[in-house]
Design a protein around this motif. Structure first.
Motif, PDB file in Angstrom:
ATOM      1  N   ALA A   7       4.074  54.807 -17.849  1.00  0.00           N
ATOM      2  CA  ALA A   7       3.113  54.430 -16.394  1.00  0.00           C
ATOM      3  C   ALA A   7       2.283  53.163 -17.254  1.00  0.00           C
ATOM      4  N   VAL A   8       2.354  51.964 -16.283  1.00  0.00           N
ATOM      5  CA  VAL A   8       2.007  51.022 -16.871  1.00  0.00           C
ATOM      6  C   VAL A   8       0.975  50.445 -16.379  1.00  0.00           C
ATOM      7  N   GLU A   9       1.334  51.017 -14.613  1.00  0.00           N
ATOM      8  CA  GLU A   9       0.041  50.401 -13.686  1.00  0.00           C
ATOM      9  C   GLU A   9       0.105  51.197 -12.427  1.00  0.00           C
ATOM     10  N   SER A  10      -0.865  51.910 -11.481  1.00  0.00           N
ATOM     11  CA  SER A  10      -1.228  52.467 -10.416  1.00  0.00           C
ATOM     12  C   SER A  10      -1.456  51.056  -9.278  1.00  0.00           C
ATOM     13  N   THR A  11      -0.714  51.588  -8.427  1.00  0.00           N
ATOM     14  CA  THR A  11      -1.781  50.097  -6.191  1.00  0.00           C
ATOM     15  C   THR A  11      -2.034  51.599  -5.475  1.00  0.00           C
ATOM     16  N   TYR A  12      -3.207  51.394  -5.069  1.00  0.00           N
ATOM     17  CA  TYR A  12      -3.121  52.232  -4.134  1.00  0.00           C
ATOM     18  C   TYR A  12      -3.070  51.817  -2.599  1.00  0.00           C
ATOM     19  N   VAL A  13      -1.435  52.381  -2.404  1.00  0.00           N
ATOM     20  CA  VAL A  13      -1.695  51.438  -0.824  1.00  0.00           C
ATOM     21  C   VAL A  13      -1.376  52.863   0.288  1.00  0.00           C
ATOM     22  N   SER A  14      -2.084  53.193   1.449  1.00  0.00           N
ATOM     23  CA  SER A  14      -2.398  53.350   2.769  1.00  0.00           C
ATOM     24  C   SER A  14      -2.765  55.167   2.215  1.00  0.00           C
ATOM     25  N   GLY A  15      -3.481  55.072   0.992  1.00  0.00           N
ATOM     26  CA  GLY A  15      -3.240  56.611   0.752  1.00  0.00           C
ATOM     27  C   GLY A  15      -3.343  57.212  -0.272  1.00  0.00           C
ATOM     28  N   ARG A  16      -2.568  57.136  -1.279  1.00  0.00           N
ATOM     29  CA  ARG A  16      -1.473  57.317  -1.394  1.00  0.00           C
ATOM     30  C   ARG A  16      -1.743  56.351  -3.143  1.00  0.00           C
ATOM     31  N   TYR A  17      -1.439  56.454  -4.568  1.00  0.00           N
ATOM     32  CA  TYR A  17      -1.045  55.776  -4.973  1.00  0.00           C
ATOM     33  C   TYR A  17       0.283  55.742  -5.607  1.00  0.00           C
ATOM     34  N   LYS A  18       0.971  54.953  -5.999  1.00  0.00           N
ATOM     35  CA  LYS A  18       1.998  54.819  -6.599  1.00  0.00           C
ATOM     36  C   LYS A  18       2.180  53.991  -7.889  1.00  0.00           C
ATOM     37  N   ILE A  19       2.885  54.026  -8.690  1.00  0.00           N
ATOM     38  CA  ILE A  19       2.756  54.564 -10.178  1.00  0.00           C
ATOM     39  C   ILE A  19       4.475  53.109 -10.594  1.00  0.00           C
ATOM     40  N   HIS A  20       3.389  52.537 -10.984  1.00  0.00           N
ATOM     41  CA  HIS A  20       4.812  52.021 -11.557  1.00  0.00           C
ATOM     42  C   HIS A  20       5.389  51.678 -13.990  1.00  0.00           C
ATOM     43  N   TYR A  21       6.453  52.209 -13.199  1.00  0.00           N
ATOM     44  CA  TYR A  21       6.641  52.395 -14.700  1.00  0.00           C
ATOM     45  C   TYR A  21       7.947  52.568 -15.528  1.00  0.00           C
ATOM     46  N   ARG A  22       7.681  52.110 -17.048  1.00  0.00           N
ATOM     47  CA  ARG A  22       8.764  51.490 -17.884  1.00  0.00           C
ATOM     48  C   ARG A  22       9.423  51.910 -18.428  1.00  0.00           C
ATOM     49  N   ARG A  36      13.832  49.741 -20.575  1.00  0.00           N
ATOM     50  CA  ARG A  36      13.680  48.531 -20.026  1.00  0.00           C
ATOM     51  C   ARG A  36      13.326  48.891 -18.937  1.00  0.00           C
ATOM     52  N   HIS A  37      14.456  49.618 -18.630  1.00  0.00           N
ATOM     53  CA  HIS A  37      14.272  50.087 -16.342  1.00  0.00           C
ATOM     54  C   HIS A  37      12.201  49.831 -15.584  1.00  0.00           C
ATOM     55  N   GLU A  38      12.844  49.278 -14.590  1.00  0.00           N
ATOM     56  CA  GLU A  38      11.398  49.299 -14.643  1.00  0.00           C
ATOM     57  C   GLU A  38      11.385  49.983 -12.460  1.00  0.00           C
ATOM     58  N   PHE A  39      10.871  50.817 -12.243  1.00  0.00           N
ATOM     59  CA  PHE A  39      10.508  51.092 -10.940  1.00  0.00           C
ATOM     60  C   PHE A  39       9.069  51.912 -10.453  1.00  0.00           C
ATOM     61  N   TRP A  40       9.214  52.769  -9.138  1.00  0.00           N
ATOM     62  CA  TRP A  40       7.524  52.043  -8.670  1.00  0.00           C
ATOM     63  C   TRP A  40       7.730  54.276  -8.268  1.00  0.00           C
ATOM     64  N   VAL A  41       7.043  55.135  -8.441  1.00  0.00           N
ATOM     65  CA  VAL A  41       6.620  56.132  -8.215  1.00  0.00           C
ATOM     66  C   VAL A  41       5.682  56.554  -7.051  1.00  0.00           C
ATOM     67  N   ARG A  42       6.185  57.670  -6.613  1.00  0.00           N
ATOM     68  CA  ARG A  42       5.022  57.956  -5.664  1.00  0.00           C
ATOM     69  C   ARG A  42       4.113  58.927  -6.618  1.00  0.00           C
ATOM     70  N   GLU A  43       2.720  59.061  -6.709  1.00  0.00           N
ATOM     71  CA  GLU A  43       1.525  60.077  -7.339  1.00  0.00           C
ATOM     72  C   GLU A  43       2.301  61.598  -6.963  1.00  0.00           C
ATOM     73  N   GLY A  44       1.581  62.108  -7.742  1.00  0.00           N
ATOM     74  CA  GLY A  44       2.379  63.607  -7.726  1.00  0.00           C
ATOM     75  C   GLY A  44       1.237  64.310  -7.342  1.00  0.00           C
ATOM     76  N   GLU A  45       1.222  65.405  -6.595  1.00  0.00           N
ATOM     77  CA  GLU A  45       0.345  66.120  -6.351  1.00  0.00           C
ATOM     78  C   GLU A  45      -0.903  66.756  -6.904  1.00  0.00           C
ATOM     79  N   ASP A  46      -0.421  66.330  -8.540  1.00  0.00           N
ATOM     80  CA  ASP A  46      -1.030  67.489  -9.025  1.00  0.00           C
ATOM     81  C   ASP A  46      -1.912  66.329 -10.219  1.00  0.00           C
ATOM     82  N   ASP A  47      -1.230  64.907 -10.201  1.00  0.00           N
ATOM     83  CA  ASP A  47      -1.817  63.910 -11.163  1.00  0.00           C
ATOM     84  C   ASP A  47      -3.468  63.827 -10.913  1.00  0.00           C
TER      85      ASP A  47
END
Ligand SMILES: [Zn+2]
Ligand SMILES: [Zn+2]
Length: 98
Positions: free
Chosen positions: A56-71, A76-87
């Motif tokens: 996890a390289v960074e996160s952002t908070y959008v409309s009440g939920r976190y999104k996590i940026h992965y590398r 080196r593939h990168e993508f964004w995922v939603r936070e999990g319930e228990d994160d």
């Protein structure tokens, strides 16, 4: 559009060893936020055969939920995922883009 069967699966975090109980979309560890490169485009598609550890390289908070940026540490593939319930919220907050 690609069809895939959502199946529940548990896995062991390869970073901290935590036993993660998956809900079919779970692709990262709620304790340390490390993930595994199993999805290619959509969370849950399980289209990747890479299997590398995703950091996890960074996160952002959008409309009440976190999104996590992965590398992926392997390809080196990168993508964004939603936070999990228990994160871990503290970790998510520390990763926030400032
Ligand atoms: Zn972990
Ligand atoms: Zn990868």
């Amino acid at each position: 559009m690609r069809n895939f069967i959502k199946k529940k699966e548990n896995f062991k975090c390869e970073n901290c060893g935590f036993e993660v109980s998956g809900d079919g979309y779970t692709d990262h560890c709620p304790k340390c936020l490390w993930g595994k490169h199993v999805d290619e485009e959509i969370p849950g598609d399980r289209a990747s055969e890479c299997g590398g550890l995703m950091k996890a390289v960074e996160s952002t908070y959008v409309s009440g939920r976190y999104k996590i940026h992965y590398r992926c540490g392997k390809c080196r593939h990168e993508f964004w995922v939603r936070e999990g319930e228990d994160d871990d919220r503290t970790l998510l907050m520390e990763l926030m883009v400032k």
